[in-house]
Design an enzyme around this catalytic site. Structure first.
Site, PDB file in Angstrom:
ATOM      1  N   LYS A  12       0.820  -1.215   0.000  1.00  0.00           N
ATOM      2  CA  LYS A  12       0.000   0.000   0.000  1.00  0.00           C
ATOM      3  C   LYS A  12       0.862   1.278   0.000  1.00  0.00           C
ATOM      4  O   LYS A  12       2.061   1.227   0.283  1.00  0.00           O
ATOM      5  CB  LYS A  12      -0.939  -0.024   1.210  1.00  0.00           C
ATOM      6  CG  LYS A  12      -1.992  -1.155   1.143  1.00  0.00           C
ATOM      7  CD  LYS A  12      -2.987  -1.039   2.312  1.00  0.00           C
ATOM      8  CE  LYS A  12      -4.073  -2.104   2.226  1.00  0.00           C
ATOM      9  NZ  LYS A  12      -5.081  -1.945   3.310  1.00  0.00           N
ATOM     10  N   TYR A  52     -12.409  -1.889  -4.087  1.00  0.00           N
ATOM     11  CA  TYR A  52     -12.924  -2.111  -2.733  1.00  0.00           C
ATOM     12  C   TYR A  52     -14.454  -2.036  -2.680  1.00  0.00           C
ATOM     13  O   TYR A  52     -15.024  -1.743  -1.624  1.00  0.00           O
ATOM     14  CB  TYR A  52     -12.318  -1.094  -1.764  1.00  0.00           C
ATOM     15  CG  TYR A  52     -10.934  -1.470  -1.245  1.00  0.00           C
ATOM     16  CD1 TYR A  52     -10.755  -2.567  -0.398  1.00  0.00           C
ATOM     17  CD2 TYR A  52      -9.811  -0.730  -1.584  1.00  0.00           C
ATOM     18  CE1 TYR A  52      -9.493  -2.905   0.088  1.00  0.00           C
ATOM     19  CE2 TYR A  52      -8.539  -1.055  -1.097  1.00  0.00           C
ATOM     20  CZ  TYR A  52      -8.402  -2.157  -0.253  1.00  0.00           C
ATOM     21  OH  TYR A  52      -7.151  -2.486   0.233  1.00  0.00           O
ATOM     22  N   ASN A 115      -2.219   0.329   6.831  1.00  0.00           N
ATOM     23  CA  ASN A 115      -1.706  -0.943   7.366  1.00  0.00           C
ATOM     24  C   ASN A 115      -0.846  -1.733   6.370  1.00  0.00           C
ATOM     25  O   ASN A 115      -0.766  -2.951   6.434  1.00  0.00           O
ATOM     26  CB  ASN A 115      -2.859  -1.784   7.924  1.00  0.00           C
ATOM     27  CG  ASN A 115      -3.900  -2.106   6.873  1.00  0.00           C
ATOM     28  OD1 ASN A 115      -3.739  -1.757   5.708  1.00  0.00           O
ATOM     29  ND2 ASN A 115      -4.954  -2.782   7.276  1.00  0.00           N
ATOM     30  N   HIS A 118      -2.248  -5.334   1.474  1.00  0.00           N
ATOM     31  CA  HIS A 118      -3.535  -5.987   1.200  1.00  0.00           C
ATOM     32  C   HIS A 118      -3.281  -7.419   0.766  1.00  0.00           C
ATOM     33  O   HIS A 118      -2.293  -7.699   0.086  1.00  0.00           O
ATOM     34  CB  HIS A 118      -4.275  -5.250   0.065  1.00  0.00           C
ATOM     35  CG  HIS A 118      -5.462  -6.013  -0.446  1.00  0.00           C
ATOM     36  ND1 HIS A 118      -6.697  -5.930   0.161  1.00  0.00           N
ATOM     37  CD2 HIS A 118      -5.585  -6.921  -1.444  1.00  0.00           C
ATOM     38  CE1 HIS A 118      -7.535  -6.759  -0.469  1.00  0.00           C
ATOM     39  NE2 HIS A 118      -6.884  -7.360  -1.453  1.00  0.00           N
ATOM     40  N   GLU A 129      -9.657 -10.044  -7.811  1.00  0.00           N
ATOM     41  CA  GLU A 129      -8.566  -9.082  -7.580  1.00  0.00           C
ATOM     42  C   GLU A 129      -7.396  -9.313  -8.538  1.00  0.00           C
ATOM     43  O   GLU A 129      -6.770  -8.354  -9.009  1.00  0.00           O
ATOM     44  CB  GLU A 129      -8.120  -9.161  -6.120  1.00  0.00           C
ATOM     45  CG  GLU A 129      -9.218  -8.637  -5.189  1.00  0.00           C
ATOM     46  CD  GLU A 129      -8.892  -8.760  -3.704  1.00  0.00           C
ATOM     47  OE1 GLU A 129      -7.791  -9.248  -3.371  1.00  0.00           O
ATOM     48  OE2 GLU A 129      -9.740  -8.355  -2.886  1.00  0.00           O
TER      49      GLU A 129
END
Ligand code: UDP
Ligand code: MG
Length: 141
Positions: A12, A52, A115, A118, A129
Site C-alpha cells: 500500500k 474495494y 496498514n 492488502h 482481484e
C-alpha cells in the site's frame, strides 16, 4: 494432492512511502511464495472504489479509497500451496495493534487504515482481484 493457489497482494502507499517494498518482497520469497507478476502503479479514486466495492457501505470507505489512491502501490500475483491463507497469516491482523510478532503489519503498519499491505481473503475474491490488476497473458505461467 496439494494444489497451487494464487493470490493478489498490494504493497500500500504508506509502505511504499516508507521504503518497505524490498523488505516486504523479501518476506514473500523467504516464505515460499513465487512471484508470478508484479507492477508499480498509482490508481485513481474511482479505481480504488471499484477494487474495494465490497466495502462501499462501510464508514471507512471514503478514507480507504482516498488513501489507496494517494500514491504509488505495488501489486503482485503470488503463487504457493495454500497461498491465500498463508499470505493472510504473514500479513497479520488488519489492526496492527493486534498483529502478531513477525508479521508484515506488525513491522510496517501505522494504524488500522494505513496498514501496509492488502491480501485477498478467499478464492473468489482472489480471482476478482487478480483479474482487476493483471491480464490473462500476464498470469499464463
Ligand atoms: N480499514 C479501515 N478501517 C477499518 C477497517 C478497515 O480503514 O475499521 C481499511 C484497512 O486499510 C483495511 C481495508 O480497509 O486493510 C480493508 O478492510 P478489511 O476488513 O477487508 O481488512 P483486510 O482484509 O485488509 O485485513
Ligand atoms: Mg479484506
Amino acid at each position: 494432492m496439494k494444489t497451487l493457489q494464487r493470490t493478489l497482494t498490494i504493497i500500500k502507499p504508506d509502505a511504499v512511502r516508507r521504503n518497505a517494498i524490498g523488505d516486504i518482497i523479501e518476506q514473500f520469497e523467504k516464505n515460499g511464495f513465487r512471484i508470478l507478476a508484479m507492477k508499480m502503479l498509482q490508481i485513481s479514486k474511482h479505481q480504488a472504489e471499484q477494487f474495494y466495492a465490497v466495502h462501499a457501505s462501510r464508514s471507512f470507505f471514503n478514507g480507504l479509497t482516498d488513501f489507496m489512491s494517494s500514491g504509488p502501490i505495488v501489486v503482485l500475483a503470488l503463487e504457493k500451496e495454500n497461498a491465500i491463507a498463508d499470505l493472510r497469516k504473514l500479513m497479520g491482523a488488519t489492526n496492527p495493534a493486534n498483529a502478531e510478532e513477525g508479521t508484515i503489519r506488525k513491522k510496517w503498519a501505522t494504524n488500522i487504515e494505513h496498514n501496509a499491505i492488502h491480501g485477498s481473503d478467499a478464492e473468489d475474491t482472489a480471482r476478482f482481484e487478480l483479474s482487476f490488476f493483471f491480464a490473462g497473458y500476464e498470469l499464463a505461467k
